[in-house]
Design an enzyme around this catalytic site. Structure first.
Site, PDB file in Angstrom:
ATOM      1  N   ASP A 125       0.853  -1.188   0.000  1.00  9.57           N
ATOM      2  CA  ASP A 125       0.000   0.000   0.000  1.00  9.57           C
ATOM      3  C   ASP A 125       0.896   1.247   0.000  1.00  9.57           C
ATOM      4  OD1 ASP A 125      -2.398   1.392   0.166  1.00  9.57           O
ATOM      5  OD2 ASP A 125      -2.530   1.240   2.356  1.00  9.57           O
TER       6      ASP A 125
ATOM      7  N   SER B  48     -11.504   4.300   2.341  1.00  3.92           N
ATOM      8  CA  SER B  48     -12.901   3.897   2.190  1.00  3.92           C
ATOM      9  C   SER B  48     -13.447   3.104   3.370  1.00  3.92           C
ATOM     10  CB  SER B  48     -13.083   3.130   0.876  1.00  3.92           C
ATOM     11  OG  SER B  48     -12.960   4.041  -0.192  1.00  3.92           O
TER      12      SER B  48
HETATM   13 ZN   LIG Z   1      -4.557   4.896   0.592  1.00  8.65          ZN
END
Ligand SMILES: [Zn+2]
Length: 349
Positions: free
Chosen positions: A83, A225
């Protein structure tokens, strides 16, 4: 199943019309929670680690925990994703370790804070793609800049300052050959995404629709999210926490994204809240306890519960058995012979 490429998971998700949750981890309990949730819901899944997670857990621990997960759950397609790689070198080190996909976040400079120019972003992302694809590794790029800061990464501010421009998204996809594209639509990293339930003035779902119209075959990624549900905030605060009231991305908005090309949905804060709430509850209700298992077990169970719920809401539940693993070596062949083309299909305006 051996660790598979995120690209395979997202290609299958596109065929099936669903999204795949990408859940962040730092330790064994979080990996266990996600794998049990995947088993419970029969879901393919992406487990991702940030630079901060790699520093916290150490690469070798993380990688071998992931190998253990793949071995223990042979029925679950599982990808290991980096990530927010901040530089070419970070992405290369992840690929050398065994990550099956990487995000090159060239929207920021390598300091992870300063927005980069479009040309800088294209150049570094393309360089990572050129390194990764011959090795069978998928690449996620980011165009536009998210708000907030998490794990020391982020430009800060609201998510509205550097929204993705659909024309730039097209040019970026064409010039870099990324497998998936993270878009900035007003979301932010961390718990404090919105100061009220988000409406169209702060969460620009119409941008997802517009980008998907131009790039109908490109896998889109929603960052920041987590939904930051009220009940998880309440548990933390009921047991002595001091979270300020906050709002995340409503699940129905994520589902709207999934109907418009979003295939990967990043969730971290919801897991953190679930774990913290469960641990606080044990500390308050049973202060005599001192065995870490007494609070880590309920923490793990609480995270499993929220992850399983998201898997069901994103639509990935029930799809673990749809396909067989493609080896990373075969992915490399696919990139070479063009069966895994990354030349985007572009629709006219
Ligand atoms: Zn991110």
């Amino acid at each position: 199943m051996p660790l598979v490429s995120t690209r395979q998971l997202l290609d299958e998700a596109a065929k099936g019309g669903y999204g795949v949750g990408a859940f962040n981890v730092n330790n064994m309990e979080q990996i266990q929670a996600i794998m049990e949730a995947a088993k419970e819901t029969n879901s393919p899944v992406i487990i991702q680690a940030s630079r901060g997670a790699r520093a916290y857990a150490q690469d070798k621990y993380l990688y071998h925990l992931m190998l253990a997960a793949a071995e223990l759950y042979p029925e679950i397609p599982l990808a290991m994703h980096l990530d927010h790689g901040n530089s070419y070198e970070t992405c290369v080190s992840a690929i050398e370790l065994g990550f099956t996909s990487v995000m090159m976040d060239g929207s920021l400079q390598p300091d992870g804070k300063t927005p980069a120019t479009f040309e800088e972003n294209v150049a570094v992302t393309k360089k990572v793609v050129d390194y990764a694809h011959p090795r069978g590794i998928a690449v996620e790029g980011e165009i536009g800049v998210l708000g907030g800061v998490e794990d020391g990464h982020g430009a800060g501010g609201t998510g509205l300052e550097h929204l993705t421009d659909p024309d730039q998204a097209v040019e970026f996809a064409e010039r870099t050959g990324v497998d998936s594209l993270a878009v900035a639509i007003g979301t932010s990293h961390g718990a404090y995404k919105f100061t009220k339930k988000p409406d169209g003035s702060v969460l620009k779902m119409e941008l997802v629709v517009a980008i998907h119209k131009r790039l109908p075959k490109t896998h889109l990624v929603m960052h920041g999210s987590s939904s930051v549900p009220q009940d998880l905030q309440d548990i933390v605060n009921k047991y002595g926490g001091k979270l300020k009231q906050t709002w995340g991305v409503p699940v129905e908005e994520i589902q709207l994204g999934i109907r418009n090309g979003v295939r990967k949905v990043n969730v971290d804060t919801d897991s953190r809240l679930a774990i913290t709430g469960a641990i606080r509850k044990v500390f308050v209700e049973q202060p005599e306890k001192f065995d870490p298992r007494d609070y880590l077990k309920p923490a793990r169970a609480a995270m499993q519960k929220v992850v399983a719920l998201r898997m069901t809401q994103f639509g990935q539940a029930g799809h673990a058995g749809d396909y067989k693993a493609i080896s990373i070596a075969d992915m490399a062949k696919g990139y070479k012979d063009g069966t895994l083309s990354t030349k985007p299909e572009v629709a006219k305006k």
